[in-house]
Design a protein around this motif. Structure first.
Motif, PDB file in Angstrom:
ATOM      1  N   GLY A 145      -6.009  -1.900  -1.103  1.00  0.00           N
ATOM      2  CA  GLY A 145      -5.716  -1.243   0.169  1.00  0.00           C
ATOM      3  C   GLY A 145      -6.758  -0.212   0.544  1.00  0.00           C
ATOM      4  O   GLY A 145      -7.159  -0.104   1.709  1.00  0.00           O
ATOM      5  N   LEU A 146      -7.217   0.555  -0.445  1.00  0.00           N
ATOM      6  CA  LEU A 146      -8.243   1.559  -0.176  1.00  0.00           C
ATOM      7  C   LEU A 146      -9.527   0.907   0.333  1.00  0.00           C
ATOM      8  O   LEU A 146     -10.115   1.370   1.325  1.00  0.00           O
ATOM      9  CB  LEU A 146      -8.534   2.357  -1.449  1.00  0.00           C
ATOM     10  N   VAL A 149      -9.154  -0.179   3.878  1.00  0.00           N
ATOM     11  CA  VAL A 149      -9.259   0.950   4.808  1.00  0.00           C
ATOM     12  C   VAL A 149     -10.715   1.399   4.961  1.00  0.00           C
ATOM     13  O   VAL A 149     -11.189   1.635   6.081  1.00  0.00           O
ATOM     14  CB  VAL A 149      -8.383   2.127   4.312  1.00  0.00           C
ATOM     15  N   LEU A 161      -7.757   8.475   7.704  1.00  0.00           N
ATOM     16  CA  LEU A 161      -7.122   7.237   7.265  1.00  0.00           C
ATOM     17  C   LEU A 161      -7.190   7.074   5.755  1.00  0.00           C
ATOM     18  O   LEU A 161      -6.210   6.675   5.112  1.00  0.00           O
ATOM     19  CB  LEU A 161      -7.766   6.035   7.967  1.00  0.00           C
ATOM     20  N   VAL A 162      -8.339   7.374   5.168  1.00  0.00           N
ATOM     21  CA  VAL A 162      -8.470   7.265   3.710  1.00  0.00           C
ATOM     22  C   VAL A 162      -7.539   8.264   3.022  1.00  0.00           C
ATOM     23  O   VAL A 162      -6.820   7.925   2.077  1.00  0.00           O
ATOM     24  CB  VAL A 162      -9.925   7.485   3.273  1.00  0.00           C
ATOM     25  N   CYS A 164      -4.816   9.711   4.174  1.00  0.00           N
ATOM     26  CA  CYS A 164      -3.412   9.351   4.384  1.00  0.00           C
ATOM     27  C   CYS A 164      -3.011   8.168   3.522  1.00  0.00           C
ATOM     28  O   CYS A 164      -1.895   8.137   2.964  1.00  0.00           O
ATOM     29  CB  CYS A 164      -3.164   9.030   5.856  1.00  0.00           C
ATOM     30  N   TYR A 165      -3.898   7.196   3.404  1.00  0.00           N
ATOM     31  CA  TYR A 165      -3.571   6.026   2.579  1.00  0.00           C
ATOM     32  C   TYR A 165      -3.378   6.432   1.124  1.00  0.00           C
ATOM     33  O   TYR A 165      -2.412   6.017   0.473  1.00  0.00           O
ATOM     34  CB  TYR A 165      -4.659   4.954   2.689  1.00  0.00           C
ATOM     35  N   ALA A 168      -0.083   8.178   0.683  1.00  0.00           N
ATOM     36  CA  ALA A 168       1.040   7.240   0.695  1.00  0.00           C
ATOM     37  C   ALA A 168       1.106   6.446  -0.601  1.00  0.00           C
ATOM     38  O   ALA A 168       2.183   6.234  -1.174  1.00  0.00           O
ATOM     39  CB  ALA A 168       0.912   6.299   1.886  1.00  0.00           C
ATOM     40  N   ALA A 169      -0.067   6.017  -1.091  1.00  0.00           N
ATOM     41  CA  ALA A 169      -0.106   5.192  -2.294  1.00  0.00           C
ATOM     42  C   ALA A 169       0.323   5.957  -3.546  1.00  0.00           C
ATOM     43  O   ALA A 169       0.760   5.345  -4.524  1.00  0.00           O
ATOM     44  CB  ALA A 169      -1.505   4.610  -2.479  1.00  0.00           C
ATOM     45  N   SER A 177      -1.539   5.611  -7.870  1.00  0.00           N
ATOM     46  CA  SER A 177      -2.766   5.320  -7.122  1.00  0.00           C
ATOM     47  C   SER A 177      -3.979   6.113  -7.583  1.00  0.00           C
ATOM     48  O   SER A 177      -4.470   6.984  -6.886  1.00  0.00           O
ATOM     49  CB  SER A 177      -2.534   5.569  -5.623  1.00  0.00           C
TER      50      SER A 177
END
Length: 233
Positions: A145-146, A149, A161-162, A164-165, A168-169, A177
């Protein structure tokens, strides 16, 4: 080149210092409440990562992660001079930064600077054999996912975005993560909340590598990706 390497060293060091330092502080203040400790660790990591990408991104692309460097280098090398030496130097300075960040966090909290984690997160044990398949899958998912992104985020939105991802992870993956071999190295050198035992590290790194490859494939299937950093600069 010197400024790029310094940016990668400082950025990775600061990121690992934030991850490990906030873990130590959270563990001390949470009175044994692991959910509160993880939430505090997550928030500190997200804020630090966003700031570091914004500040150092214009210099080096703010990779702070050997797999990000390898993915972006391979993308560039398909069309231009691959500059493998640059990628190797980036990775070397990221690993050195991860070590420095762990040691800095220990020094700030008056702990022994040199440590090795005893916190097993899967791997081989004489009593139970191999374990941790769920955490390895989680690392593959987190890293895939990273990379997705990183490759597809519009450049001006990449820092948010990075960050936040990754935040979340921390919560939707069983491994919280790591998604970064440099982070595995730094966290292997701390026997604190954020640590990972050396026996567990190889499985995490292999899973992250598989996840990174999957992220590249998914990005290609979705269409032409947008790299957020340029190793050819």
């Amino acid at each position: 080149m010197q400024s790029q390497l310094l940016a990668e060293f400082l950025g990775t060091a600061a990121l690992l210092c934030a991850v490990i330092g906030s873990g130590i502080m959270a563990e001390r203040l949470s009175a044994g409440n692991m959910a509160v400790a993880l939430l505090a660790n997550t928030l500190a990591t997200v804020f630090a990562l966003y700031v570091l990408i914004e500040v150092l991104g214009p210099l080096s692309g703010a990779h702070f992660n050997p797999l990000v460097t390898l993915v972006l280098w391979s993308k560039i090398s398909l069309a231009h001079d691959g500059r493998a030496q640059t990628a190797i130097l980036f990775i070397a300075f990221q690993l050195l930064g991860a070590m420095a960040g762990a040691w800095a966090a220990h020094a700030m909290f008056d702990l022994s600077v040199l440590q090795v984690s005893s916190k097993l997160r899967g791997g081989w044990s004489a009593a139970g054999g191999f374990s941790g398949w769920g955490q390895w899958l989680a690392e593959a998912v987190a890293t895939g996912g990273l990379i997705l992104v990183v490759l597809r985020a519009p450049p001006h939105k990449a820092p948010a975005l990075v960050a936040c991802y990754i935040g979340a992870a921390y919560w939707f993956t069983a491994s919280t993560s790591f998604a970064n071999p440099a982070a595995v190295l730094g966290r292997m050198l701390t026997d604190s909340f954020s640590g990972i035992a050396p026996a567990s590290a190889p499985g995490f790194v292999m899973a992250e590598t598989v996840g990174a490859a999957a992220g590249v494939l998914f990005s290609r299937w979705l269409g032409e990706p947008q790299a957020t950093a340029d190793l050819a600069a």
